[in-house]
Design a protein around this motif. Structure first.
Motif, PDB file in Angstrom:
ATOM      1  N   TYR A   8       0.802  -1.221   0.000  1.00  0.00           N
ATOM      2  CA  TYR A   8       0.000   0.000   0.000  1.00  0.00           C
ATOM      3  C   TYR A   8       0.837   1.275   0.000  1.00  0.00           C
ATOM      4  O   TYR A   8       0.471   2.274   0.595  1.00  0.00           O
ATOM      5  CB  TYR A   8      -1.006   0.005   1.157  1.00  0.00           C
ATOM      6  CG  TYR A   8      -1.903  -1.193   1.121  1.00  0.00           C
ATOM      7  CD1 TYR A   8      -2.929  -1.274   0.184  1.00  0.00           C
ATOM      8  CD2 TYR A   8      -1.693  -2.270   1.973  1.00  0.00           C
ATOM      9  CE1 TYR A   8      -3.743  -2.397   0.123  1.00  0.00           C
ATOM     10  CE2 TYR A   8      -2.498  -3.391   1.913  1.00  0.00           C
ATOM     11  CZ  TYR A   8      -3.517  -3.450   0.987  1.00  0.00           C
ATOM     12  OH  TYR A   8      -4.313  -4.561   0.918  1.00  0.00           O
ATOM     13  N   GLN A   9       1.959   1.211  -0.670  1.00  0.00           N
ATOM     14  CA  GLN A   9       2.805   2.391  -0.820  1.00  0.00           C
ATOM     15  C   GLN A   9       2.539   3.004  -2.199  1.00  0.00           C
ATOM     16  O   GLN A   9       2.464   2.287  -3.196  1.00  0.00           O
ATOM     17  CB  GLN A   9       4.277   1.998  -0.690  1.00  0.00           C
ATOM     18  CG  GLN A   9       5.209   3.166  -0.747  1.00  0.00           C
ATOM     19  CD  GLN A   9       6.641   2.736  -0.577  1.00  0.00           C
ATOM     20  OE1 GLN A   9       7.064   1.738  -1.137  1.00  0.00           O
ATOM     21  NE2 GLN A   9       7.388   3.490   0.197  1.00  0.00           N
ATOM     22  N   ASN A  10       2.374   4.302  -2.236  1.00  0.00           N
ATOM     23  CA  ASN A  10       2.137   5.003  -3.489  1.00  0.00           C
ATOM     24  C   ASN A  10       3.462   5.336  -4.149  1.00  0.00           C
ATOM     25  O   ASN A  10       4.306   6.002  -3.557  1.00  0.00           O
ATOM     26  CB  ASN A  10       1.370   6.309  -3.232  1.00  0.00           C
ATOM     27  CG  ASN A  10      -0.045   6.061  -2.806  1.00  0.00           C
ATOM     28  OD1 ASN A  10      -0.874   5.706  -3.624  1.00  0.00           O
ATOM     29  ND2 ASN A  10      -0.329   6.232  -1.521  1.00  0.00           N
ATOM     30  N   LYS A  11       3.640   4.886  -5.384  1.00  0.00           N
ATOM     31  CA  LYS A  11       4.831   5.223  -6.169  1.00  0.00           C
ATOM     32  C   LYS A  11       4.356   5.894  -7.448  1.00  0.00           C
ATOM     33  O   LYS A  11       3.506   5.362  -8.160  1.00  0.00           O
ATOM     34  CB  LYS A  11       5.657   3.980  -6.495  1.00  0.00           C
ATOM     35  CG  LYS A  11       6.325   3.377  -5.281  1.00  0.00           C
ATOM     36  CD  LYS A  11       7.283   2.295  -5.661  1.00  0.00           C
ATOM     37  CE  LYS A  11       8.007   1.791  -4.422  1.00  0.00           C
ATOM     38  NZ  LYS A  11       9.040   0.814  -4.761  1.00  0.00           N
ATOM     39  N   ASN A  53      -1.116  11.893  -1.867  1.00  0.00           N
ATOM     40  CA  ASN A  53      -1.145  12.007  -0.411  1.00  0.00           C
ATOM     41  C   ASN A  53      -2.551  12.317   0.080  1.00  0.00           C
ATOM     42  O   ASN A  53      -3.001  11.791   1.089  1.00  0.00           O
ATOM     43  CB  ASN A  53      -0.165  13.070   0.079  1.00  0.00           C
ATOM     44  CG  ASN A  53       1.269  12.607  -0.024  1.00  0.00           C
ATOM     45  OD1 ASN A  53       1.546  11.413  -0.109  1.00  0.00           O
ATOM     46  ND2 ASN A  53       2.194  13.543  -0.047  1.00  0.00           N
ATOM     47  N   VAL A  54      -3.271  13.161  -0.643  1.00  0.00           N
ATOM     48  CA  VAL A  54      -4.663  13.449  -0.287  1.00  0.00           C
ATOM     49  C   VAL A  54      -5.488  12.178  -0.422  1.00  0.00           C
ATOM     50  O   VAL A  54      -6.295  11.841   0.452  1.00  0.00           O
ATOM     51  CB  VAL A  54      -5.235  14.586  -1.166  1.00  0.00           C
ATOM     52  CG1 VAL A  54      -6.741  14.700  -0.994  1.00  0.00           C
ATOM     53  CG2 VAL A  54      -4.545  15.902  -0.834  1.00  0.00           C
ATOM     54  N   TYR A  55      -5.294  11.439  -1.517  1.00  0.00           N
ATOM     55  CA  TYR A  55      -6.015  10.186  -1.739  1.00  0.00           C
ATOM     56  C   TYR A  55      -5.718   9.196  -0.610  1.00  0.00           C
ATOM     57  O   TYR A  55      -6.625   8.527  -0.102  1.00  0.00           O
ATOM     58  CB  TYR A  55      -5.605   9.598  -3.085  1.00  0.00           C
ATOM     59  CG  TYR A  55      -6.155   8.220  -3.341  1.00  0.00           C
ATOM     60  CD1 TYR A  55      -7.497   8.015  -3.646  1.00  0.00           C
ATOM     61  CD2 TYR A  55      -5.322   7.102  -3.284  1.00  0.00           C
ATOM     62  CE1 TYR A  55      -8.001   6.755  -3.880  1.00  0.00           C
ATOM     63  CE2 TYR A  55      -5.811   5.833  -3.515  1.00  0.00           C
ATOM     64  CZ  TYR A  55      -7.145   5.664  -3.806  1.00  0.00           C
ATOM     65  OH  TYR A  55      -7.638   4.410  -4.036  1.00  0.00           O
ATOM     66  N   ALA A  56      -4.438   9.098  -0.198  1.00  0.00           N
ATOM     67  CA  ALA A  56      -4.064   8.164   0.861  1.00  0.00           C
ATOM     68  C   ALA A  56      -4.751   8.526   2.176  1.00  0.00           C
ATOM     69  O   ALA A  56      -5.095   7.646   2.962  1.00  0.00           O
ATOM     70  CB  ALA A  56      -2.542   8.145   1.044  1.00  0.00           C
TER      71      ALA A  56
END
Length: 129
Positions: A8-11, A53-56
Motif C-alpha cells: 500500500y505504498q504510493n509510487k 497524499n490526499v487520496y491516501a
C-alpha cells in the motif's frame, strides 16, 4: 504512472523521453543548468504526489494510523556523461527521501536484475518439488 504496491505504498513515475537530457550547459566548461523537461517533470511529479497524499488520507488508516507518503520518480535521459551523472547524484542526495531522478540506463539495469531474481526464485521452487 501511479502504482500502489502490495504494501500500500504510493509510487508515482513521471516519464520523459530518453532522448531528453536533464541538464545542459550554456557553453563549454560552464556550470550545468536543469532543462525545461526536468523542471516540468519535477513540477508535475510534486502535483501528482500531493494528490496521491490526499487520496491516501481518504483511505482507511493503517495499523499505526499513518498514511504513507508517496514516493516519486522522474525517468529521463540515457547514456549521460560522467559530469551529468555526478550532478544527478548530487540532486538525488538533496531530493531524497521522497523524490528520485533516474535514467533509462538505471531503469533497464534494475528491470534486468528483477528478471534474474524471478528466474532464480523459480529455479529454487522447481528444485524443491
Amino acid at each position: 504512472m501511479h502504482i500502489i504496491t502490495e504494501l500500500y505504498q504510493n509510487k508515482i513515475f513521471e516519464f520523459k523521453s530518453p532522448n531528453k537530457k536533464p541538464f545542459y550547459q550554456k557553453g563549454k566548461d560552464t556550470r550545468f543548468y536543469i532543462t525545461k523537461d526536468l523542471a516540468q517533470g519535477l513540477n508535475q511529479l510534486v502535483i501528482y504526489m500531493k494528490k496521491a497524499n490526499v487520496y491516501a488520507q481518504l483511505l482507511e488508516p493503517g495499523t499505526y494510523k499513518e498514511a504513507a507518503n508517496a514516493l516519486g520518480f522522474i525517468v529521463i535521459g540515457y547514456d549521460l556523461s560522467r559530469d551529468e551523472l555526478d550532478l544527478l547524484s548530487f540532486w538525488n542526495f538533496h531530493l531524497r527521501p521522497h523524490i528520485r531522478i533516474i535514467t533509462y540506463n538505471e531503469l533497464i539495469t534494475s528491470a534486468k536484475q528483477q528478471l534474474i531474481n524471478i528466474q532464480h526464485a523459480r529455479e529454487i521452487i522447481k528444485n524443491k518439488q
